[in-house]
Design a protein around this motif. Sequence first.
Motif, PDB file in Angstrom:
ATOM      1  N   ASN A 204       0.821  -1.205   0.000  1.00  0.00           N
ATOM      2  CA  ASN A 204       0.000   0.000   0.000  1.00  0.00           C
ATOM      3  C   ASN A 204       0.859   1.260   0.000  1.00  0.00           C
ATOM      4  O   ASN A 204       0.349   2.359   0.140  1.00  0.00           O
ATOM      5  CB  ASN A 204      -0.942   0.016   1.201  1.00  0.00           C
ATOM      6  N   ILE A 206       3.064   2.758   2.066  1.00  0.00           N
ATOM      7  CA  ILE A 206       3.069   3.650   3.214  1.00  0.00           C
ATOM      8  C   ILE A 206       4.302   3.342   4.059  1.00  0.00           C
ATOM      9  O   ILE A 206       4.547   2.188   4.399  1.00  0.00           O
ATOM     10  CB  ILE A 206       1.803   3.474   4.073  1.00  0.00           C
ATOM     11  N   HIS A 224       3.830   8.588   1.774  1.00  0.00           N
ATOM     12  CA  HIS A 224       2.836   7.791   1.056  1.00  0.00           C
ATOM     13  C   HIS A 224       3.106   7.893  -0.432  1.00  0.00           C
ATOM     14  O   HIS A 224       3.227   8.986  -0.984  1.00  0.00           O
ATOM     15  CB  HIS A 224       1.424   8.288   1.362  1.00  0.00           C
ATOM     16  N   ASN A 226       2.080   6.565  -4.467  1.00  0.00           N
ATOM     17  CA  ASN A 226       0.963   6.102  -5.284  1.00  0.00           C
ATOM     18  C   ASN A 226       1.545   5.685  -6.622  1.00  0.00           C
ATOM     19  O   ASN A 226       1.931   6.527  -7.421  1.00  0.00           O
ATOM     20  CB  ASN A 226      -0.089   7.196  -5.454  1.00  0.00           C
TER      21      ASN A 226
END
Length: 342
Positions: A204, A206, A224, A226
């Motif tokens: 994910n 993180i 974070h 993406n």
Amino acid sequence: MAFVVEEKIGEENARKYKLNKVEKDIRNKISKKRLPFRCYPEISIELSWRIDRELGAWLINYGSFGGFWDHCNLDFNAYRLYYQGKMFDAVITYGAWFGDFRMINGQKRRIHKLYALEPRSSGKLSKSDIFKILQDALNAENENVLLIDALDYNIDYVGGFLIDGYRFEDNLEQIINPFRNQHGLASLSRDEIDHLWCISKELNEIFLIKVGSDGSNDLFTLTHYNHGYYEYHANIVLKQISNKTVDGINEISYKIKKIEILGDRSEAPTQGKIKRLIRKMFRSTCESGLEGFSPNLIDEKFKLSLISHLFEESEFFIKLKQWIVKLQNLIARRKNPRLSGF
């Protein structure tokens, strides 16, 4: 017995375990995107498998997928596990393209990480039961394999700037060192970043990295990603309000002192969501089984007490106490009418 690698499954075993139906089920779930994969592999059922006949369990690799993630290739393998009449799908990776090896108890171990498991439990089988079977099956081919549970959050080093393909040079130059300098700490060199630890949820994207301490304050950066690109950063100051050992377990309680969100705030969550995320990351961190971590991080349970302000000093709490006193007096008068002056 134990798991062994067999180069040929054979027609008899294929009929016994109905592998044609297994393949059909896999293809069906992949076509409907019902498996917990980040991207979906091309199906290629191997002719070999790992099997423990006494246990009645087998493991088949039915596909792989990967890509060039932020300067580094990652390869994932998709597996189907059969045990006690139940089917489980797992995603396991070796880490970065150069291989992920660690020295543990003087032995070189190859690290595999379990990223996805569906379902995580079934009937009397817990996640830990399934995890152990997967570990045993992988060891059938190489006894030096160590499987790490990366389903939730795990502690790891930011070794060589890389955690499963993500590079932290930019994080070091743009986030970590300016944050340290704000607190009068020396800048870190590129070599020193290898000594930082990180609570991560790689799939994910993180990462919560401890970057230093200023007295009783511990400094963290939350990053974070993406799809390989920075989405947001946050500089976080946590103040230790207690650090005690109970039954051999070191329990640390923190108080949130400051959260500074950097970058495009429109993409970042609220401070409340960041607080909840940090709490979950600390509480979900489990034993990694790896050597080399500082003693206060390995084999220990962490507690995070998130306190934005002293509740006892709030106006609401003062009014609540006044109301409770009035209620107590009213109850006392009803129990003893003479107290009311009648």
